[in-house]
Scaffold this motif. Structure first.
Motif, PDB file in Angstrom:
ATOM      1  N   ASN A  25       3.341   8.699 -10.208  1.00  0.00           N
ATOM      2  CA  ASN A  25       3.912   9.935  -9.664  1.00  0.00           C
ATOM      3  C   ASN A  25       4.253   9.809  -8.186  1.00  0.00           C
ATOM      4  O   ASN A  25       4.821  10.728  -7.617  1.00  0.00           O
ATOM      5  N   GLY A  26       3.899   8.704  -7.574  1.00  0.00           N
ATOM      6  CA  GLY A  26       4.232   8.473  -6.178  1.00  0.00           C
ATOM      7  C   GLY A  26       3.247   9.083  -5.195  1.00  0.00           C
ATOM      8  O   GLY A  26       3.522   9.111  -3.999  1.00  0.00           O
ATOM      9  N   GLU A  27       2.112   9.581  -5.685  1.00  0.00           N
ATOM     10  CA  GLU A  27       1.119  10.147  -4.769  1.00  0.00           C
ATOM     11  C   GLU A  27       0.453   9.055  -3.936  1.00  0.00           C
ATOM     12  O   GLU A  27      -0.005   9.310  -2.833  1.00  0.00           O
ATOM     13  N   TYR A  28       0.395   7.847  -4.485  1.00  0.00           N
ATOM     14  CA  TYR A  28      -0.149   6.702  -3.767  1.00  0.00           C
ATOM     15  C   TYR A  28       0.850   5.553  -3.845  1.00  0.00           C
ATOM     16  O   TYR A  28       1.444   5.304  -4.892  1.00  0.00           O
ATOM     17  N   ASP A  29       1.026   4.859  -2.718  1.00  0.00           N
ATOM     18  CA  ASP A  29       1.892   3.687  -2.699  1.00  0.00           C
ATOM     19  C   ASP A  29       1.153   2.442  -3.177  1.00  0.00           C
ATOM     20  O   ASP A  29       1.737   1.563  -3.798  1.00  0.00           O
ATOM     21  N   LYS A  30      -0.133   2.385  -2.833  1.00  0.00           N
ATOM     22  CA  LYS A  30      -0.969   1.247  -3.199  1.00  0.00           C
ATOM     23  C   LYS A  30      -2.342   1.765  -3.584  1.00  0.00           C
ATOM     24  O   LYS A  30      -2.798   2.769  -3.055  1.00  0.00           O
ATOM     25  N   ILE A  31      -2.973   1.055  -4.458  1.00  0.00           N
ATOM     26  CA  ILE A  31      -4.361   1.360  -4.811  1.00  0.00           C
ATOM     27  C   ILE A  31      -5.133   0.052  -4.700  1.00  0.00           C
ATOM     28  O   ILE A  31      -4.696  -0.984  -5.204  1.00  0.00           O
ATOM     29  N   HIS A  32      -6.240   0.103  -3.995  1.00  0.00           N
ATOM     30  CA  HIS A  32      -7.112  -1.056  -3.826  1.00  0.00           C
ATOM     31  C   HIS A  32      -8.387  -0.823  -4.617  1.00  0.00           C
ATOM     32  O   HIS A  32      -8.769   0.307  -4.876  1.00  0.00           O
ATOM     33  N   ILE A  33      -9.044  -1.912  -4.949  1.00  0.00           N
ATOM     34  CA  ILE A  33     -10.328  -1.815  -5.635  1.00  0.00           C
ATOM     35  C   ILE A  33     -11.329  -2.672  -4.863  1.00  0.00           C
ATOM     36  O   ILE A  33     -10.986  -3.750  -4.384  1.00  0.00           O
ATOM     37  N   SER A  34     -12.518  -2.134  -4.706  1.00  0.00           N
ATOM     38  CA  SER A  34     -13.581  -2.914  -4.061  1.00  0.00           C
ATOM     39  C   SER A  34     -14.826  -2.837  -4.937  1.00  0.00           C
ATOM     40  O   SER A  34     -15.132  -1.801  -5.517  1.00  0.00           O
ATOM     41  N   TYR A  35     -15.505  -3.951  -5.019  1.00  0.00           N
ATOM     42  CA  TYR A  35     -16.716  -4.041  -5.824  1.00  0.00           C
ATOM     43  C   TYR A  35     -17.524  -5.230  -5.340  1.00  0.00           C
ATOM     44  O   TYR A  35     -17.042  -6.043  -4.559  1.00  0.00           O
ATOM     45  N   THR A  36     -18.751  -5.319  -5.798  1.00  0.00           N
ATOM     46  CA  THR A  36     -19.575  -6.463  -5.462  1.00  0.00           C
ATOM     47  C   THR A  36     -19.515  -7.459  -6.605  1.00  0.00           C
ATOM     48  O   THR A  36     -19.624  -7.086  -7.776  1.00  0.00           O
ATOM     49  N   HIS A  37     -19.313  -8.711  -6.256  1.00  0.00           N
ATOM     50  CA  HIS A  37     -19.213  -9.784  -7.236  1.00  0.00           C
ATOM     51  C   HIS A  37     -20.527 -10.554  -7.267  1.00  0.00           C
ATOM     52  O   HIS A  37     -21.031 -10.969  -6.231  1.00  0.00           O
ATOM     53  N   PHE A  38     -21.078 -10.729  -8.445  1.00  0.00           N
ATOM     54  CA  PHE A  38     -22.358 -11.409  -8.617  1.00  0.00           C
ATOM     55  C   PHE A  38     -22.160 -12.917  -8.511  1.00  0.00           C
ATOM     56  O   PHE A  38     -21.428 -13.513  -9.290  1.00  0.00           O
ATOM     57  N   LYS A  39     -22.803 -13.529  -7.513  1.00  0.00           N
ATOM     58  CA  LYS A  39     -22.802 -14.988  -7.373  1.00  0.00           C
ATOM     59  C   LYS A  39     -24.097 -15.573  -7.933  1.00  0.00           C
ATOM     60  O   LYS A  39     -24.076 -16.524  -8.682  1.00  0.00           O
TER      61      LYS A  39
END
Length: 131
Positions: A25-39
């Motif tokens: 719908n154009g409300e956001y130009d970009k969406i990012h995701i952040s999370y913790t990655h298990f090493k």
């Protein structure tokens, strides 16, 4: 109320649909995701990456394959599943990191308690000998 201890596919699909709708719908130009990655049990890594728009690798050679059904229908059915799977993966990774951190914390607390018991026993025995 959502139970954060259990990753529910229906919740993930709802999140994916809402994010796609907001993006389309154009409300956001970009969406990012952040999370913790298990090493490992003692090491986790924070991941921050672009989520939408989906970027294709630039070094891949384009080959025009014959697709049935057509390419657009295939992509339209795969992209929602990809987005949902990516969210599901991020939630599971974060949950795994949380469990590892809790396990490490409890292991440290148990170890510290054992050391404290040994120290207090030593102090008690010294004081008992003095008396």
């Amino acid at each position: 109320m959502i139970d954060v201890k259990k990753v529910d596919q229906a919740f993930v699909d709802m999140m994916a649909n809402q994010l796609m709708e907001l993006y389309l719908n154009g409300e956001y130009d970009k969406i990012h995701i952040s999370y913790t990655h298990f090493k490992s049990a003692v090491k986790q890594e924070i991941i921050f990456e672009d989520f939408l728009p989906i970027k294709t690798p630039e070094d891949v050679e384009y080959i025009d394959y014959l697709c049935e059904p057509d390419r657009i229908n295939i992509v339209e059915s795969l992209i929602p599943r990809y987005i949902s799977t990516k969210i599901y993966y991020a939630l599971l990774e974060s949950q795994t990191c949380e469990h590892a951190a809790r396990m490490s914390s409890m292991e440290n607390a148990t170890s510290n308690c054992g050391e404290m018991v040994k120290y207090l026993t030593l102090v008690y025995n010294r004081e008992d000998r003095k008396a």
